[in-house]
Enzyme design. Structure first.
Site, PDB file in Angstrom:
ATOM      1  N   GLY A 279       0.782  -1.261  -0.032  1.00 19.60           N
ATOM      2  CA  GLY A 279      -0.107   0.106   0.029  1.00 19.60           C
ATOM      3  C   GLY A 279       1.007   1.376  -0.172  1.00 19.60           C
ATOM      4  O   GLY A 279       1.886   1.198   0.525  1.00 19.60           O
ATOM      5  N   PRO A 280       0.418   2.266  -0.694  1.00 15.51           N
ATOM      6  CA  PRO A 280      -0.678   2.400  -1.650  1.00 15.51           C
ATOM      7  C   PRO A 280      -0.696   2.023  -3.020  1.00 15.51           C
ATOM      8  O   PRO A 280      -1.468   1.969  -3.682  1.00 15.51           O
ATOM      9  CB  PRO A 280      -0.929   3.851  -1.431  1.00 15.51           C
ATOM     10  CG  PRO A 280       0.422   4.514  -1.551  1.00 15.51           C
ATOM     11  CD  PRO A 280       1.185   3.543  -0.672  1.00 15.51           C
ATOM     12  N   GLY A 281       0.475   1.400  -3.386  1.00 14.90           N
ATOM     13  CA  GLY A 281       0.636   0.410  -4.760  1.00 14.90           C
ATOM     14  C   GLY A 281       1.532   1.255  -5.805  1.00 14.90           C
ATOM     15  O   GLY A 281       1.473   0.841  -6.954  1.00 14.90           O
ATOM     16  N   GLY A 282       2.323   2.199  -5.312  1.00 18.86           N
ATOM     17  CA  GLY A 282       3.216   2.976  -6.508  1.00 18.86           C
ATOM     18  C   GLY A 282       4.122   1.855  -6.789  1.00 18.86           C
ATOM     19  O   GLY A 282       4.259   1.910  -8.203  1.00 18.86           O
ATOM     20  N   ASP A 328      -1.627  -9.878   6.954  1.00 24.61           N
ATOM     21  CA  ASP A 328      -0.483  -9.566   7.543  1.00 24.61           C
ATOM     22  C   ASP A 328       0.931 -10.234   6.865  1.00 24.61           C
ATOM     23  O   ASP A 328       1.125 -11.537   7.000  1.00 24.61           O
ATOM     24  CB  ASP A 328      -0.419 -10.071   9.050  1.00 24.61           C
ATOM     25  CG  ASP A 328       0.638  -9.544  10.058  1.00 24.61           C
ATOM     26  OD1 ASP A 328       1.613  -9.149   9.304  1.00 24.61           O
ATOM     27  OD2 ASP A 328       0.434  -9.435  11.305  1.00 24.61           O
ATOM     28  N   CYS A 398      12.171   4.077   3.257  1.00 31.68           N
ATOM     29  CA  CYS A 398      12.398   5.426   2.843  1.00 31.68           C
ATOM     30  C   CYS A 398      12.946   6.143   4.049  1.00 31.68           C
ATOM     31  O   CYS A 398      12.364   7.155   4.755  1.00 31.68           O
ATOM     32  CB  CYS A 398      11.261   6.088   2.271  1.00 31.68           C
ATOM     33  SG  CYS A 398       9.609   6.376   3.451  1.00 31.68           S
TER      34      CYS A 398
HETATM   35  C1  LIG Z   1       6.471   2.272   2.993  1.00 32.97           C
HETATM   36  S1  LIG Z   1       4.724   1.624   2.775  1.00 32.97           S
HETATM   37  C2  LIG Z   1       4.820   0.981   1.133  1.00 32.97           C
HETATM   38  C3  LIG Z   1       4.816   1.747   0.085  1.00 32.97           C
HETATM   39  C4  LIG Z   1       4.324   1.037  -1.297  1.00 32.97           C
HETATM   40  N1  LIG Z   1       5.140   0.008  -1.448  1.00 32.97           N
HETATM   41  C5  LIG Z   1       4.295   1.912  -2.444  1.00 32.97           C
HETATM   42  O1  LIG Z   1       5.365   2.024  -2.986  1.00 32.97           O
HETATM   43  O2  LIG Z   1       3.358   2.477  -2.672  1.00 32.97           O
HETATM   44  C6  LIG Z   1       4.436   0.371   3.743  1.00 32.97           C
HETATM   45  C7  LIG Z   1       3.379  -0.339   3.838  1.00 32.97           C
HETATM   46  O3  LIG Z   1       3.446  -1.573   4.589  1.00 32.97           O
HETATM   47  C8  LIG Z   1       2.098  -1.779   5.281  1.00 32.97           C
HETATM   48  N2  LIG Z   1       2.094  -2.800   6.548  1.00 32.97           N
HETATM   49  C9  LIG Z   1       2.628  -2.447   7.795  1.00 32.97           C
HETATM   50  N3  LIG Z   1       2.493  -3.399   8.482  1.00 32.97           N
HETATM   51  C10 LIG Z   1       2.404  -4.398   7.457  1.00 32.97           C
HETATM   52  C11 LIG Z   1       2.391  -6.032   7.682  1.00 32.97           C
HETATM   53  N4  LIG Z   1       2.590  -6.490   8.923  1.00 32.97           N
HETATM   54  N5  LIG Z   1       2.054  -6.807   6.547  1.00 32.97           N
HETATM   55  C12 LIG Z   1       2.069  -6.243   5.447  1.00 32.97           C
HETATM   56  N6  LIG Z   1       1.706  -4.775   5.259  1.00 32.97           N
HETATM   57  C13 LIG Z   1       2.136  -3.904   6.178  1.00 32.97           C
HETATM   58  C14 LIG Z   1       1.613  -0.448   5.739  1.00 32.97           C
HETATM   59  O4  LIG Z   1       0.175  -0.209   5.958  1.00 32.97           O
HETATM   60  C15 LIG Z   1       2.135   0.485   4.340  1.00 32.97           C
HETATM   61  O5  LIG Z   1       0.970   0.457   3.465  1.00 32.97           O
END
Ligand SMILES: C[S@@+](CC[C@H](N)C(=O)[O-])C[C@H]1O[C@@H](n2cnc3c(N)ncnc32)[C@H](O)[C@@H]1O
Length: 463
Positions: A279-282, A328, A398
């Site tokens: 999330g958010p999927g970029g 998860d 990041c």
């Molecule tokens: C840094 S963001 C990812 C950004 C994404 N890769 C993008 O480029 O749009 C981290 C994501 O990990 C999710 N997240 C947090 N804990 C998680 C878990 N235990 N399992 C899967 N996703 C998790 C968060 O909700 C968040 O959307």
């Protein structure tokens, strides 16, 4: 990020907006939503701009007022404190927000002093605090007596006896963030990094391969990402390929993360890619476009349901998508040892993306770090279980904070003797000065590369 887009904002047309200076009142409303509701400024801004019916010019003014005031808060607070007859803690929060807006206009914008002062006094009075008008007038007259450079010479602590305090005031970062960034970048470059965090970043677009070309996007090609352009002004929302989802807004560093995962050498089959924190999927959208070109597909997993919906939206119309799963990533409902390429774009402090999120530096707390590090370790360990022998895992953050980068990778590798670091740096050979803290890892920097401070570590599972 797309949560709480309109939190704290009065619904449109529920009342007529009758204020003398709508851009400044709008900016104050955003500051209030950030302070009271924990809203994200960049998400609240469009709704507030819409609510106040601001044209493009006024919207740009409101955006600058909000971003600049949030970024330079510690600087302005030190100056306001020097001009006020009482401590900051004794100034009503809504008045202090207005004073910060006034200080930003006086010290960092080309607003004439009399206009900055009178509009701020009017704003304070319009907040229902007529008595505070005189106080605001006196404080801002004091602020207007010097420019920013002379104020900093007066209010910033001595750099020799209190180096952190000096940087806190001059570059407006919390002390704990200054300390973490010092450990990551070193003393010599720390001021340049902190200064870069206060610059407005260029908007970069990504042309998703097979769906759009860089040639159809308005701007110059990015320096290192083969997919990006630096937008040459205007709004991304006016670019047809962005509206159609064939292109998107994405920092060049994030594009390079997807590029490294996709170009890492692996032996054997290359069909199943997994984005464990999507999330958010970029990045998932760029990976899906790259996977589709080789007959592979991406499964996007995300824990937060509302963010999984954003991933689905970001992937709409893409080929190269195996599905979107809400789960998860530390206990994923997936078969172990079955994925060829896995991305862990881990939840992190985001201290490498402060240019884009002006309020984030004040919201994050040192205590967040341990919780995040434990989650990062679990996610990376889970990814190493999911990848097949011979496949690769890319761990990215990041944030350049060592606890979230080198220390997570080192500690997980100690428990996974079958996995080892491989050279991600070689895959970005043309990017200068991006050696990470462990051999073969990459660390990008806003002040060196003009990107977010992305960290990349590529791991291969041998057995
Ligand atoms: C840094 S963001 C990812 C950004 C994404 N890769 C993008 O480029 O749009 C981290 C994501 O990990 C999710 N997240 C947090 N804990 C998680 C878990 N235990 N399992 C899967 N996703 C998790 C968060 O909700 C968040 O959307």
């Amino acid at each position: 990020m797309a949560e709480r887009p309109t939190r704290g904002v009065p619904p449109r047309r529920t009342r007529r907006v009758e204020v003398a200076d709508r851009p400044r009142r709008a900016a104050w409303e955003v500051l209030k939503a950030v302070r009271v509701d924990g809203a994200y400024a960049n998400l609240v801004l469009p709704a507030v701009i819409d609510h106040f019916g601001l044209d493009t010019r006024d919207a740009a003014l409101t955006t600058e007022l909000v971003s600049g005031t949030l970024r330079r808060r510690a600087t302005y607070d030190a100056i306001i404190a020097a001009c006020a007859d009482r401590p900051l803690t004794k100034i009503e929060a809504k008045v202090l927000d207005a004073l910060r807006l006034g200080a930003h206009q006086l010290l960092s914008m080309r607003v004439p002093d009399h206009a900055a002062i009178s509009t701020t006094v009017d704003l304070v009075r319009s907040l229902g605090n007529r008595g505070a008008g005189g106080f605001a007038n006196a404080v801002l007259r004091g602020v207007s007596e010097h420019d920013l450079v002379s104020w900093l010479a007066r209010v910033a602590p001595d750099p020799v006896t209190d180096p952190t305090g000096h940087l806190v005031t001059v570059h407006s970062h919390p002390a704990w963030v200054v300390d973490q960034l010092r450990q990551a970048v070193g003393e010599a470059e720390l001021p340049a990094l902190l200064a870069a965090d206060n610059e407005r970043p260029a908007v970069t677009l990504v042309a998703r391969p097979g769906r759009a070309t860089r040639g159809e996007l308005p701007g110059e090609p990015t320096r290192w990402s083969p997919y990006g352009v630096v937008l040459d002004g205007g709004s991304p929302a006016a670019v047809p390929a962005v509206v159609e989802g064939r292109a998107g807004v994405q920092d060049e560093g994030s594009q390079l993360v997807a590029h490294v995962l996709a170009t890492a050498g692996i032996e054997g089959q290359d069909r199943c890619w997994l984005d464990l924190c999507a999330g958010p999927g970029g990045k998932a959208a760029l990976l899906a476009a790259l996977a589709a070109q080789r007959d592979a597909g991406v499964l996007a997993l995300e824990r937060a349901p509302h963010r999984a919906r954003l991933v689905a939206r970001s992937l709409a119309g893409s080929s190269g998508v195996l599905g979107v799963v809400t789960a998860d990533g530390t206990t994923p409902p997936l078969r172990p040892a079955s994925w060829d390429r896995v991305l862990v774009d881990a939840p992190c402090t985001g201290l490498g993306a402060l240019r884009r999120r002006p309020e984030a530096r004040w919201r994050r707390k040192p205590g967040d770090l341990l919780t995040l590090v434990l989650l990062q370790r679990s996610l990376l360990a889970s990814a190493l279980d999911l990848v097949r022998p011979g496949g690769v895992v890319l761990y990215a953050t990041c944030s350049p904070v060592l606890a979230e980068t080198a220390e997570v990778v080192t500690s997980v590798l100690q428990r996974h003797p079958g996995a080892a670091l491989v050279d991600a740096r070689a895959l970005l050979a043309e990017v200068p000065d991006c050696d990470g803290p462990l051999p073969g890892t990459v660390q990008l920097w806003p002040h060196r590369h003009g990107t977010d401070a992305m960290f990349l570590a590529l791991l291969r599972r041998a057995d």
